[in-house]
Motif scaffolding. Structure first.
Motif, PDB file in Angstrom:
ATOM      1  N   GLN A 183       0.805  -1.216   0.000  1.00 17.75           N
ATOM      2  CA  GLN A 183       0.000   0.000   0.000  1.00 17.75           C
ATOM      3  C   GLN A 183       0.842   1.272   0.000  1.00 17.75           C
ATOM      4  O   GLN A 183       0.307   2.371   0.121  1.00 17.75           O
ATOM      5  CB  GLN A 183      -0.922   0.015   1.235  1.00 17.75           C
ATOM      6  CG  GLN A 183      -1.848  -1.187   1.337  1.00 17.75           C
ATOM      7  CD  GLN A 183      -2.854  -1.250   0.210  1.00 17.75           C
ATOM      8  OE1 GLN A 183      -3.182  -0.233  -0.394  1.00 17.75           O
ATOM      9  NE2 GLN A 183      -3.335  -2.441  -0.093  1.00 17.75           N
ATOM     10  N   THR A 184       2.153   1.135  -0.164  1.00 18.05           N
ATOM     11  CA  THR A 184       3.022   2.305  -0.131  1.00 18.05           C
ATOM     12  C   THR A 184       3.112   2.972  -1.498  1.00 18.05           C
ATOM     13  O   THR A 184       2.810   2.369  -2.529  1.00 18.05           O
ATOM     14  CB  THR A 184       4.442   1.906   0.324  1.00 18.05           C
ATOM     15  OG1 THR A 184       4.988   0.985  -0.622  1.00 18.05           O
ATOM     16  CG2 THR A 184       4.412   1.281   1.710  1.00 18.05           C
ATOM     17  N   ALA A 185       3.571   4.225  -1.489  1.00 17.16           N
ATOM     18  CA  ALA A 185       3.701   4.984  -2.738  1.00 17.16           C
ATOM     19  C   ALA A 185       4.764   4.383  -3.644  1.00 17.16           C
ATOM     20  O   ALA A 185       4.646   4.440  -4.875  1.00 17.16           O
ATOM     21  CB  ALA A 185       4.036   6.441  -2.416  1.00 17.16           C
ATOM     22  N   THR A 186       5.818   3.794  -3.055  1.00 13.40           N
ATOM     23  CA  THR A 186       6.895   3.217  -3.860  1.00 13.40           C
ATOM     24  C   THR A 186       6.377   2.106  -4.757  1.00 13.40           C
ATOM     25  O   THR A 186       6.680   2.058  -5.955  1.00 13.40           O
ATOM     26  CB  THR A 186       8.004   2.661  -2.944  1.00 13.40           C
ATOM     27  OG1 THR A 186       8.485   3.701  -2.095  1.00 13.40           O
ATOM     28  CG2 THR A 186       9.146   2.099  -3.772  1.00 13.40           C
ATOM     29  N   PHE A 187       5.590   1.197  -4.194  1.00 12.99           N
ATOM     30  CA  PHE A 187       5.006   0.120  -4.992  1.00 12.99           C
ATOM     31  C   PHE A 187       4.160   0.680  -6.126  1.00 12.99           C
ATOM     32  O   PHE A 187       4.249   0.256  -7.273  1.00 12.99           O
ATOM     33  CB  PHE A 187       4.144  -0.781  -4.086  1.00 12.99           C
ATOM     34  CG  PHE A 187       4.835  -2.047  -3.676  1.00 12.99           C
ATOM     35  CD1 PHE A 187       6.019  -2.005  -2.942  1.00 12.99           C
ATOM     36  CD2 PHE A 187       4.313  -3.280  -4.007  1.00 12.99           C
ATOM     37  CE1 PHE A 187       6.661  -3.168  -2.557  1.00 12.99           C
ATOM     38  CE2 PHE A 187       4.946  -4.454  -3.627  1.00 12.99           C
ATOM     39  CZ  PHE A 187       6.116  -4.398  -2.902  1.00 12.99           C
ATOM     40  N   THR A 188       3.334   1.643  -5.772  1.00 13.04           N
ATOM     41  CA  THR A 188       2.408   2.212  -6.758  1.00 13.04           C
ATOM     42  C   THR A 188       3.142   2.883  -7.907  1.00 13.04           C
ATOM     43  O   THR A 188       2.841   2.641  -9.082  1.00 13.04           O
ATOM     44  CB  THR A 188       1.475   3.230  -6.085  1.00 13.04           C
ATOM     45  OG1 THR A 188       0.751   2.585  -5.041  1.00 13.04           O
ATOM     46  CG2 THR A 188       0.501   3.821  -7.087  1.00 13.04           C
ATOM     47  N   ILE A 189       4.131   3.715  -7.593  1.00 15.30           N
ATOM     48  CA  ILE A 189       4.863   4.461  -8.626  1.00 15.30           C
ATOM     49  C   ILE A 189       5.644   3.515  -9.529  1.00 15.30           C
ATOM     50  O   ILE A 189       5.670   3.686 -10.755  1.00 15.30           O
ATOM     51  CB  ILE A 189       5.806   5.496  -7.982  1.00 15.30           C
ATOM     52  CG1 ILE A 189       5.017   6.489  -7.135  1.00 15.30           C
ATOM     53  CG2 ILE A 189       6.595   6.232  -9.065  1.00 15.30           C
ATOM     54  CD1 ILE A 189       3.932   7.222  -7.899  1.00 15.30           C
ATOM     55  N   LEU A 190       6.284   2.502  -8.950  1.00 12.88           N
ATOM     56  CA  LEU A 190       7.059   1.560  -9.755  1.00 12.88           C
ATOM     57  C   LEU A 190       6.180   0.824 -10.759  1.00 12.88           C
ATOM     58  O   LEU A 190       6.578   0.594 -11.906  1.00 12.88           O
ATOM     59  CB  LEU A 190       7.761   0.547  -8.849  1.00 12.88           C
ATOM     60  CG  LEU A 190       8.989   1.060  -8.078  1.00 12.88           C
ATOM     61  CD1 LEU A 190       9.503  -0.015  -7.129  1.00 12.88           C
ATOM     62  CD2 LEU A 190      10.082   1.492  -9.030  1.00 12.88           C
ATOM     63  N   MET A 191       4.967   0.485 -10.346  1.00  8.53           N
ATOM     64  CA  MET A 191       4.074  -0.224 -11.252  1.00  8.53           C
ATOM     65  C   MET A 191       3.510   0.698 -12.328  1.00  8.53           C
ATOM     66  O   MET A 191       3.277   0.282 -13.456  1.00  8.53           O
ATOM     67  CB  MET A 191       2.952  -0.889 -10.450  1.00  8.53           C
ATOM     68  CG  MET A 191       3.447  -2.067  -9.630  1.00  8.53           C
ATOM     69  SD  MET A 191       2.152  -2.934  -8.725  1.00  8.53           S
ATOM     70  CE  MET A 191       1.855  -1.784  -7.391  1.00  8.53           C
ATOM     71  N   LEU A 192       3.323   1.962 -11.982  1.00  8.33           N
ATOM     72  CA  LEU A 192       2.825   2.919 -12.970  1.00  8.33           C
ATOM     73  C   LEU A 192       3.864   3.213 -14.042  1.00  8.33           C
ATOM     74  O   LEU A 192       3.538   3.360 -15.225  1.00  8.33           O
ATOM     75  CB  LEU A 192       2.425   4.225 -12.283  1.00  8.33           C
ATOM     76  CG  LEU A 192       1.165   4.214 -11.424  1.00  8.33           C
ATOM     77  CD1 LEU A 192       0.984   5.561 -10.744  1.00  8.33           C
ATOM     78  CD2 LEU A 192      -0.057   3.895 -12.266  1.00  8.33           C
ATOM     79  N   LEU A 193       5.138   3.290 -13.650  1.00  8.87           N
ATOM     80  CA  LEU A 193       6.200   3.659 -14.585  1.00  8.87           C
ATOM     81  C   LEU A 193       6.430   2.603 -15.656  1.00  8.87           C
ATOM     82  O   LEU A 193       7.078   2.880 -16.665  1.00  8.87           O
ATOM     83  CB  LEU A 193       7.500   3.935 -13.820  1.00  8.87           C
ATOM     84  CG  LEU A 193       7.474   5.159 -12.891  1.00  8.87           C
ATOM     85  CD1 LEU A 193       8.816   5.320 -12.197  1.00  8.87           C
ATOM     86  CD2 LEU A 193       7.125   6.424 -13.665  1.00  8.87           C
ATOM     87  N   ALA A 194       5.906   1.401 -15.470  1.00  6.52           N
ATOM     88  CA  ALA A 194       6.065   0.359 -16.484  1.00  6.52           C
ATOM     89  C   ALA A 194       5.451   0.784 -17.811  1.00  6.52           C
ATOM     90  O   ALA A 194       5.942   0.435 -18.884  1.00  6.52           O
ATOM     91  CB  ALA A 194       5.424  -0.937 -16.001  1.00  6.52           C
ATOM     92  N   SER A 195       4.379   1.574 -17.746  1.00  4.62           N
ATOM     93  CA  SER A 195       3.701   2.017 -18.967  1.00  4.62           C
ATOM     94  C   SER A 195       4.525   3.018 -19.764  1.00  4.62           C
ATOM     95  O   SER A 195       4.181   3.326 -20.906  1.00  4.62           O
ATOM     96  CB  SER A 195       2.345   2.630 -18.613  1.00  4.62           C
ATOM     97  OG  SER A 195       1.516   1.680 -17.971  1.00  4.62           O
ATOM     98  N   LEU A 196       5.607   3.520 -19.185  1.00  4.64           N
ATOM     99  CA  LEU A 196       6.484   4.442 -19.913  1.00  4.64           C
ATOM    100  C   LEU A 196       7.110   3.783 -21.137  1.00  4.64           C
ATOM    101  O   LEU A 196       7.565   4.478 -22.045  1.00  4.64           O
ATOM    102  CB  LEU A 196       7.590   4.974 -18.996  1.00  4.64           C
ATOM    103  CG  LEU A 196       7.207   6.080 -18.021  1.00  4.64           C
ATOM    104  CD1 LEU A 196       8.375   6.394 -17.100  1.00  4.64           C
ATOM    105  CD2 LEU A 196       6.763   7.335 -18.766  1.00  4.64           C
ATOM    106  N   ASN A 197       7.148   2.459 -21.141  1.00  3.58           N
ATOM    107  CA  ASN A 197       7.720   1.764 -22.282  1.00  3.58           C
ATOM    108  C   ASN A 197       6.973   2.083 -23.572  1.00  3.58           C
ATOM    109  O   ASN A 197       7.565   2.132 -24.650  1.00  3.58           O
ATOM    110  CB  ASN A 197       7.707   0.255 -22.024  1.00  3.58           C
ATOM    111  CG  ASN A 197       8.458  -0.524 -23.070  1.00  3.58           C
ATOM    112  OD1 ASN A 197       7.928  -1.445 -23.668  1.00  3.58           O
ATOM    113  ND2 ASN A 197       9.703  -0.170 -23.318  1.00  3.58           N
ATOM    114  N   SER A 198       5.668   2.329 -23.470  1.00  8.74           N
ATOM    115  CA  SER A 198       4.881   2.685 -24.652  1.00  8.74           C
ATOM    116  C   SER A 198       5.221   4.077 -25.163  1.00  8.74           C
ATOM    117  O   SER A 198       4.958   4.384 -26.325  1.00  8.74           O
ATOM    118  CB  SER A 198       3.380   2.610 -24.323  1.00  8.74           C
ATOM    119  OG  SER A 198       3.006   1.288 -24.010  1.00  8.74           O
ATOM    120  N   CYS A 199       5.794   4.916 -24.304  1.00  9.75           N
ATOM    121  CA  CYS A 199       6.275   6.229 -24.737  1.00  9.75           C
ATOM    122  C   CYS A 199       7.686   6.139 -25.306  1.00  9.75           C
ATOM    123  O   CYS A 199       8.048   6.886 -26.216  1.00  9.75           O
ATOM    124  CB  CYS A 199       6.270   7.216 -23.566  1.00  9.75           C
ATOM    125  SG  CYS A 199       4.678   7.463 -22.771  1.00  9.75           S
ATOM    126  N   ALA A 200       8.477   5.211 -24.762  1.00 10.41           N
ATOM    127  CA  ALA A 200       9.883   5.117 -25.149  1.00 10.41           C
ATOM    128  C   ALA A 200      10.068   4.532 -26.547  1.00 10.41           C
ATOM    129  O   ALA A 200      10.931   4.990 -27.310  1.00 10.41           O
ATOM    130  CB  ALA A 200      10.642   4.272 -24.131  1.00 10.41           C
TER     131      ALA A 200
END
Length: 357
Positions: free
Chosen positions: A288-305
């Motif tokens: 439930q921490t912000a670290t877990f949440t942010i790390l999982m959200l950043l995976a979608s950056l691959n579609s931008c890269a």
């Protein structure tokens, strides 16, 4: 049966909050902001590149066909993974009937599968072009691209379990959400571990093996070329052998682009799958921490890269993209024969080098 909710992504499993417990609004606002940026950026970049490639569909090289379908896969991720999750964060609960819940969960994993396996077949194709150029040179251009069709078939079939795992269930009196149902404790562990293996671990192993062999072949070819150039001037170079220098530049450029795309995929998705495995194998994981949440959200950056990487390596395409966005008519007569030239020249070059040894 134990209920587990998908809170951040299509395979993110977190212990269900009891009843209708309020969420962390500050964290939700961060999620909404990040997902909005990712969604807008990925949609613009992939749509723009897809439009440019579609305008040139009759002149597409084999490599650009893979990039075209990689853009389509990234758009599936953008509109069926990032967008639903964004709407989900805004409304706090999934809004829609059971069939929509199952369809969204299915398409979310289709995008992940397609994006991953399109990179795999693209790498295998580069391996064939570099390590077996004579075989590739002798192949005829097929109406349907076999590797691309195989990647889409694997994606569509491999995502089918999502339809049966997720459903719209009542999580509290009068409160419904799109949740997955598993048997504790092995249910979520088997699901996340299997998904990690087929979408991340196995594809990465295949890609690494191909890339190592590609780099080894390029290194050997450069060594052979250096020895050939160092030979006495009295031994003249044939017209075919003299073309090696120009071919090597195009070949290395293509290999570099593929390597960077693979590295971007690994960098974006490794944290995601790591925290996923941590969350199901460690009952005390801070899910439930912000670290877990942010790390999982950043995976979608691959579609931008992915579109950014291709535009950076494609030379004249960025100018064409800008011209197209400004409603200017791009020069459709620009040469798009780099990949075809690379394959045929590799055949000629390796044959010439072997004749000169």
């Amino acid at each position: 049966m134990a209920l587990f909710t998908v809170n951040v992504s299509n395979i993110t499993l977190e212990s269900a909050l009891p009843g209708d417990e309020p969420r962390d609004e500050r964290l939700a606002q961060v999620e909404i902001a990040l997902l909005s940026i990712i969604f807008i950026t990925a949609a613009i970049l992939n749509f723009g590149l897809l439009l440019v490639l579609w305008k040139r569909r009759k002149q597409l090289s084999r490599m650009r066909v893979f990039v075209f379908h990689l853009c389509v896969a990234d758009l599936v991720v953008t509109f069926f993974q990032v967008c639903p999750q964004l709407m989900w964060d805004i409304t706090d609960r999934f809004v829609g009937p059971d069939i929509l819940c199952r369809a969204v969960k299915y398409l979310q994993v289709v995008g992940m599968f397609a994006s991953t396996y399109m990179i795999v077949v693209m790498t295998i194709d580069r391996y064939q072009a570099i390590c077996n150029p004579m075989v590739t040179f002798q192949k005829r251009r097929a109406r349907w691209n076999g590797p691309v069709c195989a990647a889409w078939c694997v994606s569509l079939i491999g995502s089918l379990p999502q339809i049966f795992i997720f459903s719209r269930v009542e999580v509290a009196p009068g409160v419904y959400d799109c949740w997955a149902q598993f048997i504790k404790p092995w249910g979520p562990r088997a699901y996340v571990t299997w998904t990690t293996l087929v979408i991340f671990v196995l594809p990465i192993l295949v890609v690494i093996v191909c890339q190592v062999r590609i780099c080894r072949t390029v290194h050997i070819n450069f060594h052979m070329k250096t020895q050939h150039v160092a030979e006495p001037v009295s031994k003249p170079l044939s017209s075919r052998a003299s073309s090696v220098a120009g071919v090597s530049k195009a070949r290395v450029k293509t290999v570099k682009m593929t390597v960077v795309i693979v590295l971007a995929y690994i960098i974006c998705w490794t944290p995601f799958f790591t925290v996923q495995l941590w969350s199901v194998w460690d009952i005390e994981a801070p899910t439930q921490t912000a670290t877990f949440t942010i790390l999982m959200l950043l995976a979608s950056l691959n579609s931008c890269a992915n579109p950014c990487i291709y535009l950076l390596f494609s030379g004249k395409l960025p100018k064409t993209l800008v011209a197209l966005m400004c409603e200017a008519q791009p020069d459709m007569k620009e040469s798009i024969q780099e990949e075809a030239t690379m394959v045929s020249s590799l055949y000629i070059s390796l044959k010439s080098l072997s004749d000169c040894r």
